[in-house]
Motif scaffolding. Structure first.
Motif, short mmCIF file in Angstrom:
data_model
loop_
_atom_site.label_atom_id
_atom_site.label_comp_id
_atom_site.label_asym_id
_atom_site.label_seq_id
_atom_site.Cartn_x
_atom_site.Cartn_y
_atom_site.Cartn_z
N UNK A 161 -0.78 110.01 58.58
CA UNK A 161 -1.02 109.07 57.48
C UNK A 161 -2.43 109.19 56.91
N UNK A 162 -3.33 109.85 57.65
CA UNK A 162 -4.65 110.10 57.07
C UNK A 162 -4.59 111.21 56.03
N UNK A 163 -3.41 111.90 55.98
CA UNK A 163 -3.17 112.88 54.92
C UNK A 163 -2.74 112.14 53.66
N UNK A 164 -2.96 112.77 52.54
CA UNK A 164 -2.62 112.13 51.26
C UNK A 164 -1.16 112.36 50.86
N UNK A 165 -0.43 113.09 51.67
CA UNK A 165 0.92 113.49 51.27
C UNK A 165 2.02 112.51 51.70
N UNK A 166 1.75 111.67 52.70
CA UNK A 166 2.80 110.81 53.25
C UNK A 166 2.94 109.56 52.39
N UNK A 167 4.13 109.34 51.86
CA UNK A 167 4.37 108.20 50.98
C UNK A 167 5.22 107.11 51.62
N UNK A 168 5.72 107.36 52.82
CA UNK A 168 6.61 106.39 53.46
C UNK A 168 5.98 105.82 54.73
N UNK A 169 4.67 105.53 54.63
CA UNK A 169 3.90 105.12 55.79
C UNK A 169 4.39 103.85 56.44
N UNK A 170 4.68 102.81 55.65
CA UNK A 170 5.09 101.53 56.23
C UNK A 170 6.41 101.67 56.98
N UNK A 171 7.36 102.40 56.40
CA UNK A 171 8.63 102.62 57.08
C UNK A 171 8.44 103.36 58.40
N UNK A 172 7.57 104.37 58.39
CA UNK A 172 7.32 105.14 59.60
C UNK A 172 6.62 104.29 60.67
N UNK A 173 5.61 103.51 60.25
CA UNK A 173 4.93 102.64 61.21
C UNK A 173 5.91 101.65 61.82
N UNK A 174 6.79 101.12 61.01
CA UNK A 174 7.74 100.12 61.51
C UNK A 174 8.66 100.70 62.56
N UNK A 175 9.20 101.89 62.28
CA UNK A 175 10.12 102.52 63.24
C UNK A 175 9.38 102.91 64.52
N UNK A 176 8.21 103.52 64.36
CA UNK A 176 7.45 103.96 65.53
C UNK A 176 6.98 102.77 66.36
N UNK A 177 6.44 101.74 65.70
CA UNK A 177 6.01 100.54 66.43
C UNK A 177 7.15 99.88 67.17
N UNK A 178 8.30 99.79 66.52
CA UNK A 178 9.47 99.19 67.17
C UNK A 178 9.92 100.03 68.37
N UNK A 179 9.93 101.34 68.21
CA UNK A 179 10.36 102.23 69.29
C UNK A 179 9.43 102.12 70.50
N UNK A 180 8.12 102.11 70.25
CA UNK A 180 7.16 101.97 71.35
C UNK A 180 7.38 100.65 72.07
N UNK A 181 7.59 99.58 71.30
CA UNK A 181 7.81 98.27 71.91
C UNK A 181 9.06 98.26 72.78
N UNK A 182 10.15 98.81 72.25
CA UNK A 182 11.39 98.87 73.02
C UNK A 182 11.19 99.69 74.29
N UNK A 183 10.50 100.81 74.16
CA UNK A 183 10.28 101.68 75.31
C UNK A 183 9.42 101.00 76.37
N UNK A 184 8.33 100.38 75.95
CA UNK A 184 7.45 99.70 76.90
C UNK A 184 8.20 98.62 77.66
N UNK A 185 9.03 97.85 76.96
CA UNK A 185 9.75 96.75 77.61
C UNK A 185 10.86 97.29 78.53
N UNK A 186 11.74 98.13 78.00
CA UNK A 186 12.89 98.60 78.79
C UNK A 186 12.45 99.47 79.96
#
Length: 434
Positions: free
Chosen positions: A379-404
């Motif tokens: 995301x520090x690159x100027x080419x990624x336009x779907x940053x919020x969607x990616x952060x949401x999926x990645x953040x959710x996945x990490x949370x699920x993984x940490x808990x389970x």
């Protein structure tokens, strides 16, 4: 948001983390789970925040996660007992060469189909979620170097056995896949910003996929052996450097090897891990490895907990604003279906792990700091336009993984350890005499 309030939350979170290990020891709970929850609650009461403010500065988050990952890789390399070998590391190679590409492909397909990401962003998502991180479920990582000092000061069960295939494979896999995912992160970024693949495809294969890996391996091994010679052959005041006691040496090696490799455009993550393996091999059983690993482990845990506090606070500050049902499905399917399935397939025919061990290796593909780094880097690159969607999926996945994984690591590993202990005792007693 005042800096005083940030320091207060950070201090309370780390204070909580400092006493939690004893509290949760032996329980179906992990320190990262509690810290993540604390960060979430803290985020609810911190006033005056923009949505997702703890993670908005992608470059700063990238540097913090980068430091955490390279310190973690040094700790992993120092902790591993098994010398680098194609046959004895067979389960690890299977997870890197088979399971990881299959995981990237499966997540990319799910991201394109379920979330509606563009093909480049979907490939980027697959690469970002490829690295595993057993530190977030520490029951499934090796305990540390088994050296003279470690054995003398250890209590029963504190020193992990070389025969523990589950912990060894998961830890060594995490040491390698932090670097192995990088070519695929670049693949997603190249597809976004460098035009048709015909213009850069050969470069990606020969340089990004192969050349930079070779540089990382060579620099890491040469540097590790040279620094090992410095530790165990150079004398200061009549004593070897290793006997003087210098835990900061581990951080010096980490940053110097990483910086050098990146300067000549190799993969620094890989170089740090290989350097740690080479350093350990210089004199495998010397107690200095325990000293170095302990210092690294504490530094890694501090930085990891800061990142988890940030993720927790971001969760209550809009991190999931871009999360759709499809995005949540991607995270759940990765943790519950994709990783266990591709891990199991990758280990078919592996004679070094039995059925229960293969199942545990396949199941515990913990997602964590590596994913944070790769996404922040992208995301520090100027080419990624779907940053919020990616952060949401990645953040959710990490949370699920940490808990389970945090809930299941202790009981699953306890059962495997008890079974291994019974088998060892039965083997020691020998066949019954009739």
């Amino acid at each position: 948001m005042s800096s005083e309030l940030v320091y207060l939350v950070l201090g309370l979170g780390l204070l909580l983390a400092s006493i939690l290990p004893r509290v949760v020891e032996g329980r179906a709970m992990s320190v990262p789970m509690v810290v993540l929850g604390f960060g979430f609650l803290a985020g609810l009461v911190i006033p005056g925040r923009d949505p997702m403010s703890p993670l908005l500065d992608a470059r700063a988050t990238s540097h913090l996660a980068e430091a955490t990952v390279i310190i973690s890789l040094m700790g992993v390399g120092l902790a591993l007992e098994r010398p680098l070998n194609w046959r004895t590391w067979s389960p690890t190679w299977r997870m890197i060469l088979v399971a990881m590409p299959l995981t990237i492909a499966a997540v990319a397909l799910l991201g394109w189909w379920a979330v509606g990401l563009s093909v480049p962003a979907a490939i980027l998502l697959g690469a970002v979620l490829a690295p595993t991180d057993p530190v977030l479920a520490d029951e499934v990582q090796v305990g540390g170097p088994v050296t003279e000092g470690a054995v003398e000061g250890a209590q029963d069960g504190d020193v992990e056995s070389e025969e523990d295939e589950v912990r060894f494979t998961l830890t060594s896999e995490a040491g390698l896949n932090d670097a192995a995912a990088f070519p695929f992160v670049y693949l997603g970024l190249f597809l976004m910003g460098r035009g048709a693949w015909q213009e850069w495809g050969l470069e990606w294969v020969l340089w990004t996929l192969l050349g930079k890996i070779v540089i990382g391996c060579v620099v890491g091994w040469v540097a590790g052996r040279a620094l090992g010679s410095l530790l165990f052959r150079v004398r200061l005041g009549g004593r070897r450097v290793a006997e003087i006691g210098t835990p900061l040496f581990a951080l010096a090696v980490t940053f110097a090897v990483y910086g050098l490799t990146e300067l000549i455009h190799g993969y620094g993550f890989l170089a740090v891990f290989v350097a740690a393996l080479a350093l350990r091999s210089a004199e495998r059983n010397h107690g200095v490895h325990t000293e170095l690993h302990t210092f690294i482990e504490r530094s890694e845990m501090l930085l990891t907990l800061v990142l988890l506090l940030m993720i927790g606070a971001a969760m209550s500050a809009g991190l999931f604003a871009g999360l759709t049902w499809g995005g949540a499905a991607v995270g759940l399917l990765l943790v519950l279906v994709v990783r266990p399935l591709v891990g199991w397939v990758s280990l078919l025919g592996c004679t070094q792990a039995d059925r229960a061990e293969r199942a545990a290796i396949a199941w515990f593909g913990v997602r964590g700091v590596g994913s944070i780094y790769y996404l922040a880097y992208a995301l520090s690159s100027e080419h990624v336009e779907e940053g919020l969607e990616l952060w949401s999926v990645v953040g959710f996945t990490i949370t699920v993984s940490v808990v389970i994984h945090g809930l299941l690591a202790t009981p699953v590993m306890r059962r495997l350890d008890e079974r291994r202990h019974r088998e060892t005792e039965a083997a020691a007693e020998g066949p019954a005499i009739s």
